[in-house]
Design a protein around this motif. Structure first.
Motif, short mmCIF file in Angstrom:
data_model
loop_
_atom_site.label_atom_id
_atom_site.label_comp_id
_atom_site.label_asym_id
_atom_site.label_seq_id
_atom_site.Cartn_x
_atom_site.Cartn_y
_atom_site.Cartn_z
N LYS A 53 0.88 16.12 -6.59
CA LYS A 53 0.26 15.92 -7.90
C LYS A 53 -1.03 15.13 -7.85
N ALA A 54 -1.21 14.33 -6.82
CA ALA A 54 -2.42 13.51 -6.74
C ALA A 54 -2.50 12.82 -5.40
N GLN A 55 -3.60 12.14 -5.20
CA GLN A 55 -3.84 11.30 -4.02
C GLN A 55 -3.87 9.86 -4.52
N VAL A 56 -3.22 8.96 -3.82
CA VAL A 56 -3.23 7.56 -4.22
C VAL A 56 -4.69 7.07 -4.26
N GLY A 57 -5.04 6.40 -5.35
CA GLY A 57 -6.40 5.92 -5.55
C GLY A 57 -7.31 6.89 -6.27
N GLN A 58 -6.81 8.09 -6.55
CA GLN A 58 -7.60 9.11 -7.23
C GLN A 58 -7.70 8.79 -8.72
N ASP B 91 7.01 6.26 -6.13
CA ASP B 91 6.36 7.42 -6.76
C ASP B 91 4.88 7.14 -7.03
N LEU B 92 4.11 8.22 -7.17
CA LEU B 92 2.75 8.07 -7.67
C LEU B 92 2.83 8.01 -9.19
N VAL B 93 2.20 6.99 -9.75
CA VAL B 93 2.19 6.79 -11.21
C VAL B 93 0.74 6.49 -11.62
N VAL B 94 0.50 6.54 -12.92
CA VAL B 94 -0.85 6.26 -13.41
C VAL B 94 -0.88 4.89 -14.07
N VAL B 95 -1.83 4.08 -13.63
CA VAL B 95 -2.05 2.77 -14.24
C VAL B 95 -3.40 2.80 -14.95
#
Length: 152
Positions: A14-19, A144-148
């Motif tokens: 779903k994404a790359q960390v830091g994206q 998990d990858l989450v959005v902050v």
């Protein structure tokens, strides 16, 4: 003889960390890395005003989180920025980060400052951590990858 990939998945990550998460207004500053800095990690002011380092103190001055960029070599293990390299730092905006605890939407975001595998990652645990530095836009389990949404 050519090497062969052992397998493929039909679903993209779903994404790359830091994206960056979306096209919402954001503010990106530049600092010199004081030590290696992984993508998506929370940073504090370093020794000099133009330096930033991975958060290691709850009393540190939060400057933002390290933004993923294709301009920096990344072999999939979150290499990030090298010592003294210019780091793009999100001070305001939404970013994909790795959760250091189970999170729910709307929870206040803190940065883990204790040494170890979670240092610099984001959590909703306030005790002995830096923050609050924003809030979580998505929920997820530990790891998990989450959005902050960072807002300083």
């Amino acid at each position: 003889q050519m090497s062969q990939t052992s397998g493929y998945d039909f679903a993209l990550t779903k994404a790359q960390v830091g994206q960056k998460y979306d096209l919402m207004f954001d503010q990106i500053d530049s600092f010199a890395a004081q030590g290696a800095v992984g993508f998506g990690l929370g940073l504090i002011k370093g020794t000099a005003d133009d330096q930033a380092k991975i958060a290691d103190s709850a009393a540190g001055v939060f400057v933002g989180a390290a933004v993923f960029t294709h301009a920096v070599e990344n072999n999939g293990s979150n290499d990030g920025y090298a010592d003294k390299q210019t780091v793009s730092v999100m001070r305001k905006g939404r970013m994909w980060v790795e959760a250091a605890s189970a999170l729910v939407v709307g929870a206040a975001a803190y940065v883990v400052v204790g040494a170890g595998a979670d240092q610099g990652k984001f959590t909703d645990v306030s005790t002995d951590n830096l923050g609050p530095v924003g809030k979580f836009i998505t929920s997820g389990a530990d790891g998990d990858l989450v959005v902050v949404e960072i807002n300083i």
